[in-house]
Design a protein around this motif. Structure first.
Motif, PDB file in Angstrom:
ATOM      1  N   THR A 254      12.022   8.958  13.115  1.00 54.98           N
ATOM      2  CA  THR A 254      10.976   8.388  12.419  1.00 54.98           C
ATOM      3  C   THR A 254      11.259   7.918  10.803  1.00 54.98           C
ATOM      4  O   THR A 254      12.466   8.546  10.257  1.00 54.98           O
ATOM      5  N   PHE A 255      10.542   6.949  10.394  1.00 51.24           N
ATOM      6  CA  PHE A 255      10.651   6.416   9.012  1.00 51.24           C
ATOM      7  C   PHE A 255       9.334   5.845   8.327  1.00 51.24           C
ATOM      8  O   PHE A 255       8.509   5.675   9.268  1.00 51.24           O
ATOM      9  N   VAL A 256       9.179   5.937   7.200  1.00 50.85           N
ATOM     10  CA  VAL A 256       8.058   5.443   6.458  1.00 50.85           C
ATOM     11  C   VAL A 256       8.181   3.994   5.686  1.00 50.85           C
ATOM     12  O   VAL A 256       9.382   3.823   5.376  1.00 50.85           O
ATOM     13  N   VAL A 257       7.436   3.159   6.074  1.00 43.92           N
ATOM     14  CA  VAL A 257       7.588   1.872   5.319  1.00 43.92           C
ATOM     15  C   VAL A 257       6.483   1.662   4.305  1.00 43.92           C
ATOM     16  O   VAL A 257       5.273   1.840   4.557  1.00 43.92           O
ATOM     17  N   SER A 258       7.110   1.772   2.908  1.00 38.30           N
ATOM     18  CA  SER A 258       6.207   1.937   1.873  1.00 38.30           C
ATOM     19  C   SER A 258       6.043   0.543   1.267  1.00 38.30           C
ATOM     20  O   SER A 258       6.835  -0.375   1.550  1.00 38.30           O
TER      21      SER A 258
ATOM     22  N   ILE B 106       7.238  -4.762  11.326  1.00 38.96           N
ATOM     23  CA  ILE B 106       7.265  -3.824  10.207  1.00 38.96           C
ATOM     24  C   ILE B 106       6.388  -4.407   9.338  1.00 38.96           C
ATOM     25  O   ILE B 106       6.085  -5.485   8.832  1.00 38.96           O
ATOM     26  N   THR B 107       5.121  -3.381   8.884  1.00 38.56           N
ATOM     27  CA  THR B 107       4.281  -3.701   8.013  1.00 38.56           C
ATOM     28  C   THR B 107       4.122  -2.391   6.961  1.00 38.56           C
ATOM     29  O   THR B 107       4.159  -1.312   7.250  1.00 38.56           O
ATOM     30  N   PRO B 108       3.962  -2.823   5.675  1.00 40.47           N
ATOM     31  CA  PRO B 108       3.843  -1.455   4.834  1.00 40.47           C
ATOM     32  C   PRO B 108       2.756  -0.415   5.351  1.00 40.47           C
ATOM     33  O   PRO B 108       1.615  -0.914   5.724  1.00 40.47           O
ATOM     34  N   GLY B 109       3.128   0.966   5.129  1.00 38.45           N
ATOM     35  CA  GLY B 109       2.189   1.719   5.111  1.00 38.45           C
ATOM     36  C   GLY B 109       2.283   2.394   6.643  1.00 38.45           C
ATOM     37  O   GLY B 109       1.727   3.471   6.820  1.00 38.45           O
ATOM     38  N   ILE B 110       3.129   1.684   7.374  1.00 38.02           N
ATOM     39  CA  ILE B 110       3.103   2.518   8.768  1.00 38.02           C
ATOM     40  C   ILE B 110       4.270   3.681   8.693  1.00 38.02           C
ATOM     41  O   ILE B 110       5.300   3.524   7.923  1.00 38.02           O
ATOM     42  N   THR B 111       4.017   4.479   9.759  1.00 40.62           N
ATOM     43  CA  THR B 111       5.096   5.749   9.951  1.00 40.62           C
ATOM     44  C   THR B 111       5.553   5.360  11.358  1.00 40.62           C
ATOM     45  O   THR B 111       4.770   5.585  12.250  1.00 40.62           O
TER      46      THR B 111
ATOM     47  N   SER C 198      -1.346  -0.803   0.756  1.00 46.19           N
ATOM     48  CA  SER C 198      -1.868  -0.390   2.044  1.00 46.19           C
ATOM     49  C   SER C 198      -2.292   1.160   1.612  1.00 46.19           C
ATOM     50  O   SER C 198      -1.502   1.761   1.053  1.00 46.19           O
ATOM     51  N   GLY C 199      -3.567   1.242   2.168  1.00 47.35           N
ATOM     52  CA  GLY C 199      -3.907   2.636   2.061  1.00 47.35           C
ATOM     53  C   GLY C 199      -4.061   3.348   0.586  1.00 47.35           C
ATOM     54  O   GLY C 199      -3.809   2.764  -0.271  1.00 47.35           O
ATOM     55  N   TRP C 200      -4.473   4.484   0.821  1.00 47.17           N
ATOM     56  CA  TRP C 200      -4.718   5.590  -0.332  1.00 47.17           C
ATOM     57  C   TRP C 200      -2.870   5.686  -0.792  1.00 47.17           C
ATOM     58  O   TRP C 200      -2.208   6.070  -0.115  1.00 47.17           O
TER      59      TRP C 200
END
Length: 480
Positions: A399-403, A266-271, A434-436
């Protein structure tokens, strides 16, 4: 399971923990195999025993089918023992048993079930009797699978009739070790065993649980003192859910023995996309022994009798030895804990073996972070910075999002911005995130106030402090 001399699987777990001292603290669980891998073809022995005063009602062929026949449905079971382990391992483990003819014990049943004799004594005597009989007949032990030290993995003993003992007396079903190693020649020997009554029907749960110990080195995940419920009905190695269709082995143990199909860090920004019943797991590690492992569990197939459906988030600390400590403190906690979405900790408090609000899913519980209940903090109380949001509804694929970490992020450089005055949509790229990152509208004119601060900071190469919400969006900014 009896407490006493260490069985082979207990010894191996202690050896594993000793080996951990040489593992880098930054190593992740999937990159450092920590236990014996259980993949391939394994063959165990199943001994059938009758008494001089109690005869069999279930045939040897029926027991053989129960152990080995693909698609077995006798007595209402969902497959055979072979099928259970084959399904749980996604085809990585093929486990069968050689089932013997019935052996007639030297004494009647009351001799072996005498409650005045120390628990396990007569069971071990009975097993040695049966092994002696097999040896005298020239039984071929060579097909049985053994480890590098010659110990045969699995010795299953079925005796006829119902249970006639109270718990921890006589022939009450249990797993343990023989009083001394039993050599069968060819460098092979028995030590571990499990014994249970056959009753009027055969059922999968206990038989598979005990073979989980012998074949896979699985620990028990219930509380030996019964002050708590361990991981309840979410794993075979605790309550198991149902006698004839036991629930699956949990992600922690599957990953330990090499049954994972895919393990993603798990890393920040992944879906994240996570199918059920495919042994796909997501892992977030503090070090080689403490980590979260996440799986999708749905109430179908092998998991029909789960208490709940959704994301199962497991908190693992392999430095602990079992689930006997339910205090949930830094020094006293389970080896494997289920993070219960309702935050009531019913399993630790022995309220139940699981309920319909334990797993994470929309709309009930869609977030798991350092600031939610339950929290994603490590056992020492420090923040893990694991921030899971937007967890989907239960389904065959979730699904889940890692913020990024919620809260204030300080002394950061603004790398880029996008948006215009009076717009309700603004974005920024900030050092270390991570990212925008979308800016949350915070005033009638949208994102102008925060966006202007970030634009000025970028243009003048000034650092900023920004506040990230639990949804991963920018709520506020201060230029330094």
């Amino acid at each position: 399971m009896l407490q006493g001399p260490a069985s082979r699987w207990q010894v191996r777990r202690e050896q594993k923990k000793t080996q951990l001292r040489g593992i880098s603290p930054t190593a992740s669980p999937e990159s450092q195999p920590l236990s014996t891998v259980t993949v391939g073809n394994y063959v165990g022995l199943c001994i059938l025993i009758r008494f001089t005063d109690v005869s069999e009602t279930i045939s040897q062929q029926e027991v053989s089918d129960f152990c080995n026949l693909s698609g077995y449905s006798g007595f209402g079971n969902n497959g055979s023992v072979h099928d259970y382990f084959y399904d749980n391992s996604r085809g990585k483990l093929t486990y069968t048993n050689v089932v013997t003819q019935y052996y007639t014990a030297k004494h009647d049943r009351s001799y072996y079930t005498d409650p005045a004799i120390s628990y396990g004594t007569r069971a071990r005597e009975l097993i040695v009797e049966a092994l002696d009989d097999l040896k005298s007949q020239g039984f071929d032990f060579s097909p049985l699978s053994s480890d590098g030290s010659g110990y045969i993995y699995a010795l299953n003993v079925f005796y006829v009739g119902p249970r006639v003992n109270n718990w921890a007396e006589g022939l009450w079903p249990h797993s343990w070790v023989l009083a001394s190693d039993y050599n069968v020649g060819g460098g092979k020997k028995f030590r571990d065993y499990q014994i249970t009554n056959m009753g009027s029907e055969l059922t999968l749960r206990t038989f598979c649980h005990e073979n989980g110990h012998m074949i896979c080195d699985f620990p028990d995940l219930y509380d030996y003192g019964y002050e708590s419920s361990g991981v309840g009905n979410y794993c075979l190695m605790c309550f198991g859910g149902n006698n004839k269709n036991p629930v699956q082995v949990c992600a922690y143990l599957k990953n330990e023995v090499g049954w994972a199909t895919k393990v993603t860090s798990i890393t920040p920004g992944i879906t994240a996309t996570l199918p059920a019943a495919n042994n796909d797991f997501y892992v977030y590690a503090k070090n080689a022994t403490e980590y979260f492992i996440i799986e999708n569990r749905q109430k179908t197939g092998r998991d029909t009798f789960l208490p709940d459906a959704g994301l199962a988030i497991w908190h693992v600390d392999e430095q602990k030895n079992g689930n006997n400590e339910e205090q949930m403190t830094a020094s006293q906690h389970y080896e494997c804990s289920l993070e219960q979405a309702d935050g009531r900790f019913d399993l630790e408090k022995d309220v139940n073996g699981g309920d319909s609000e334990d797993l994470f899913a929309s709309p009930y519980k869609t977030e798991f972070s350092d600031s939610t209940t339950p929290k994603s903090q490590w056992w020492d109380g420090s923040n893990s910075s694991l921030n899971i949001t937007q967890i989907s509804e239960p389904g065959s694929t979730m699904t889940f999002v890692v913020s990024d970490t919620s809260g204030w992020v300080t002394n950061k450089k603004v790398i880029n911005t996008y948006g215009h005055v009076n717009t309700r949509y603004g974005f920024a790229i900030v050092e270390g995130l991570s990212g925008w990152k979308q800016i949350t509208p915070s005033s009638p004119d949208g994102v102008s106030n925060v966006l202007d601060i970030l634009k000025v900071a970028q243009a003048n190469e000034r650092q900023v402090n920004i506040y990230i919400g639990s949804d991963g969006k920018i709520l506020a900014a201060i230029m330094l």
